[in-house]
Design an enzyme around this catalytic site. Structure first.
Site, PDB file in Angstrom:
ATOM      1  N   SER A  95       0.737  -1.152   0.046  1.00 53.75           N
ATOM      2  CA  SER A  95       0.017  -0.130  -0.027  1.00 53.75           C
ATOM      3  C   SER A  95       0.916   1.189   0.043  1.00 53.75           C
ATOM      4  O   SER A  95       2.035   1.214   0.523  1.00 53.75           O
ATOM      5  CB  SER A  95      -0.893  -0.030   1.270  1.00 53.75           C
ATOM      6  OG  SER A  95      -1.491   1.365   1.338  1.00 53.75           O
ATOM      7  N   TYR A 124      -2.331  -0.216  10.645  1.00 53.86           N
ATOM      8  CA  TYR A 124      -2.351  -0.678   9.280  1.00 53.86           C
ATOM      9  C   TYR A 124      -0.931  -0.199   8.555  1.00 53.86           C
ATOM     10  O   TYR A 124      -0.456  -1.064   7.728  1.00 53.86           O
ATOM     11  CB  TYR A 124      -3.659   0.170   8.370  1.00 53.86           C
ATOM     12  CG  TYR A 124      -3.615  -0.233   6.880  1.00 53.86           C
ATOM     13  CD1 TYR A 124      -4.085  -1.510   6.428  1.00 53.86           C
ATOM     14  CD2 TYR A 124      -3.318   0.862   6.001  1.00 53.86           C
ATOM     15  CE1 TYR A 124      -4.119  -1.622   5.071  1.00 53.86           C
ATOM     16  CE2 TYR A 124      -3.529   0.737   4.434  1.00 53.86           C
ATOM     17  CZ  TYR A 124      -3.768  -0.586   4.217  1.00 53.86           C
ATOM     18  OH  TYR A 124      -3.889  -1.136   3.036  1.00 53.86           O
TER      19      TYR A 124
END
Length: 710
Positions: free
Chosen positions: A587, A600
């Site tokens: 990501s 995250y």
């Protein structure tokens, strides 16, 4: 944990043979059909039962009166299965159409056996109505039998009789003069003339047995031809069942391992074996431990019968002249000993194959082909088959099951006779067969590769799988959501074929589950070449509100899961010795910190660094590891369908419905990022297009200056 899988049992297993072959002809359905449509109907019925003919094998034909497109006059036209294709799935455009008067005129051009192949070049000149479907080499075999409807099938029961040392006498005894007999001859123009001669000399015949090859039958109508074909096969099956001596294959020499042990050994062996035979061309594998196979590989006669090779040309072309019997004792299942014997055994097989080529070659023979075996027989375990694609590997195995059934019948009532070596060579290296191979389309960029995609039920996972399948790879999907995974597998199988995609339900945070996924991938396809680590979750909360449970869940799935998958894939890739490629779908957040998403972002950063570490260790083995960093892939994403979307909307002080537009406008290029965009990037890094890239990060985020790699 459960696995979704398909049975390894072939459709022509012994259990099927206990059900008599029965006519499935529907008079009401057939009443409204034209003659070509009746031919198609008959062909599909015959081809749908592997006891009648093998996949891609056999031919059907009908001689039909039709209006000539030039003169308008009624002319006789031969409709016959064209080159390639399968009777079970053939459509009307799969048939060649030829003028019968021109086919008869070809007899004047025939110069004898030494010039037989040149007759194939004349067949296009006989084409009716500009039909583009190429006529097959078997066209004369149908054309010159003076009957309206002709079937040529490869039923195991009839080939068993045809492959006996005394097949002529047995044919007369079993069929009582209703079937004639012709000695072995390679299919071609001269054989067509011999079929014509015998059918005219004995006008009461209902068909002809070709020694070592198969069955011809005929009739005045499509229905009578179909039912005659069934009747002859059923008579052969019943006679064999009543007369085969027991025990078959000399009786059992060893006891098969339990099913789970058979599968486990095959899963360990297949990647190792695949690596040794894929140096020139990637191979895909198939495992079969059906009752018919186990009976043969556990028998006393395994070695001598395997050495004789197959009889029917269709079997032989798919399976090579003979299989490779792997030295293994199920009473002392020593895997390391088997592994250590492979190099010497394969070298011996290759040397024998090259010697066979040198003994039999002609001045104009094509160069020697891949000398590796196709069929591998393992006592007490089953059969492996390897080929350039999964369907071909599976079908090769099915053909060898046909050969096993033939040997069971022939050796049970007489003595089995394999195809003579020179005849086998002349078929395998037939110039017409070589020309067909040369016309095959160029392989796709990932042909023969095996990919494992974690998080395969999600939007990005499915898009990646779809891209890899389109480029020729086989794909194993894994996901923790069994229902969603099965839906994804079904959808992809419709587009790419059921042979090429499989699913396995697993939790990638479980070490045992990940090992099971790799074993399933090996057992289904033969090993692994590409790993796409894509399983993911997302969470968002201020630091002081982030619970230890949320933190650990991110670490478990996004770090531990990626570690376990890459470690297991690394071990298999290293064992294969073929290199490999891993792509981590991380990501933008792995490079750029975001407020309110510490769990995250930290996990995604760990993914990227893990990839770099694996790249360092993988490079000496040709294993490349790269990263794709998406950002804001909202459409089709199961993550964004959950709480993450609402959480990010709250963090950015916008409505949930405005999230996609918010991220699009935030990007430098002002474009939405779609799952298909990520799939393109994954494909590039996974493929040979990026053969000189490892340890790299590719952002697919429509532009984010803070994420520029340095």
């Amino acid at each position: 944990m459960t696995a979704s899988h398909e049975s390894n049992q072939p459709t022509d297993s012994p259990a099927r043979h206990r059900q008599p072959i029965a006519s499935r002809w529907d008079d009401a359905r057939a009443a409204a059909m034209s003659e070509p449509e009746l031919l198609l109907y008959r062909s599909n019925l015959l081809g749908s039962d592997l006891r009648i003919t093998n996949f891609g094998g056999g031919n059907t034909s009908a001689k039909v009166m039709m209006a000539d497109p030039l003169s308008g006059e009624q002319v006789e036209v031969l409709w016959v299965k064209g080159s390639g294709g399968d009777l079970g799935s053939i459509k009307l455009d799969g048939f060649s159409t030829l003028y019968m008067d021109k086919l008869r005129a070809l007899k004047g051009r025939y110069r004898g056996l030494a010039h037989e192949d040149e007759m194939v070049a004349y067949l296009p000149h006989c084409t009716f109505n500009l039909n583009p479907r190429a006529a097959s080499i078997d066209t004369p075999l149908h054309a010159y039998i003076d009957r309206k409807h002709v079937d040529h099938m490869h039923p195991d029961a009839v080939i068993a009789i045809a492959a006996c040392a005394n097949s002529k006498a047995l044919t007369q005894r079993i069929f009582e003069g209703e079937l004639g007999w012709l000695p072995w001859q390679r299919p071609g123009y001269d054989l067509g003339l011999k079929l014509e001669e015998l059918s005219r000399a004995q006008p009461t015949l209902k068909g002809i047995v070709l020694e070592g090859h198969g069955l011809f039958t005929w009739g005045d109508t499509a229905k009578s031809c179909y039912e005659t074909t069934l009747a002859m096969i059923q008579r052969a099956e019943e006679w064999l069942a009543a007369n085969i001596e027991q025990p078959v294959f000399g009786g059992a020499a060893v006891t098969p391992l339990p099913a789970e042990q058979r599968a486990a050994l095959a899963a360990r062996l297949m990647p190792l074996l695949r690596g040794k035979i894929s140096k020139g061309e990637y191979k895909l594998g198939h495992f079969d431990d059906s009752a018919a196979v186990l009976e043969f590989v556990c028998s006393r006669d395994l070695q001598p019968l395997a050495a004789l090779g197959t009889s029917c040309p269709d079997h032989f072309l798919r399976t090579k002249i003979r299989p490779y019997v792997i030295a293994f004792d199920p009473a002392n299942p020593d895997f390391e000993q088997v592994a250590a014997s492979l190099d010497e055994g394969l070298a011996r097989y290759r040397a024998d194959y090259v010697a066979y080529y040198e003994r039999c070659k002609h001045a104009d023979s094509p160069a020697v082909r891949d000398a590796n075996p196709v069929i591998y027989l393992i006592p007490g375990v089953g059969m492996l088959s390897f080929a350039k694609d999964k369907a071909t590997a599976r079908i090769a195995g099915e053909f060898y099951v046909n050969a096993i059934n033939v040997m069971r019948g022939a050796n049970g009532v007489d003595s089995y006779v394999g195809l003579p070596e020179q005849e086998a060579f002349d078929i395998e290296y037939w110039l017409l067969e070589e020309a067909k191979l040369q016309r095959m389309p160029k392989p796709k960029s990932l042909a023969g590769r095996i990919a494992l995609v974690t998080g395969g039920a999600g939007g990005i996972g499915q898009a990646v799988a779809r891209q890899l399948l389109a480029e020729g790879a086989c794909v194993m999907l894994t996901d923790i959501d069994g229902e969603a995974l099965e839906q994804a597998r079904e959808g992809l199988a419709k587009a790419a074929g059921k042979d090429n995609v499989a699913g396995f339900v697993a939790d990638i945070t479980s070490e045992a589950a990940v090992e099971q996924v790799l074993s399933a991938c090996a057992l289904r396809f033969g090993g692994i070449d590409l790993l796409v680590s894509n399983a993911g979750i997302a969470s968002s909360s201020p630091l002081e509100d982030t619970t230890l449970e949320v933190w650990n869940r991110n670490q478990d799935i996004l770090v531990k899961g990626y570690f376990l998958a890459s470690r297991a894939a690394f071990r298999t890739m290293k064992q294969q010795g073929l290199g490999g490629s891993m792509v981590f779908v991380a990501s933008k957040n792995g490079l750029v910190a975001s407020a309110g998403a510490s769990a995250y972002c930290t996990a995604k950063a760990a993914e990227i660094h893990l990839a770099r570490c694996v790249a360092l260790e993988g490079a000496p083995h040709g294993i490349r590891v790269n990263v794709v960093n998406p950002d804001a892939v909202i459409r089709g994403s199961r993550i964004w369908d959950g709480k993450w979307k609402q959480e990010r909307a709250q963090s950015n002080k916008i409505d949930a419905d405005d999230v996609e537009n918010f991220y699009r406008e935030r990007s430098m290029l002002k474009r939405s990022v779609l799952p298909e965009d990520i799939a393109e990037a994954v494909y590039f890094l996974a493929s040979d297009k990026a053969a000189k890239s490892t340890g790299n990060v590719l952002n697919v985020d429509a532009g984010n200056a803070a994420a520029f790699t340095r």
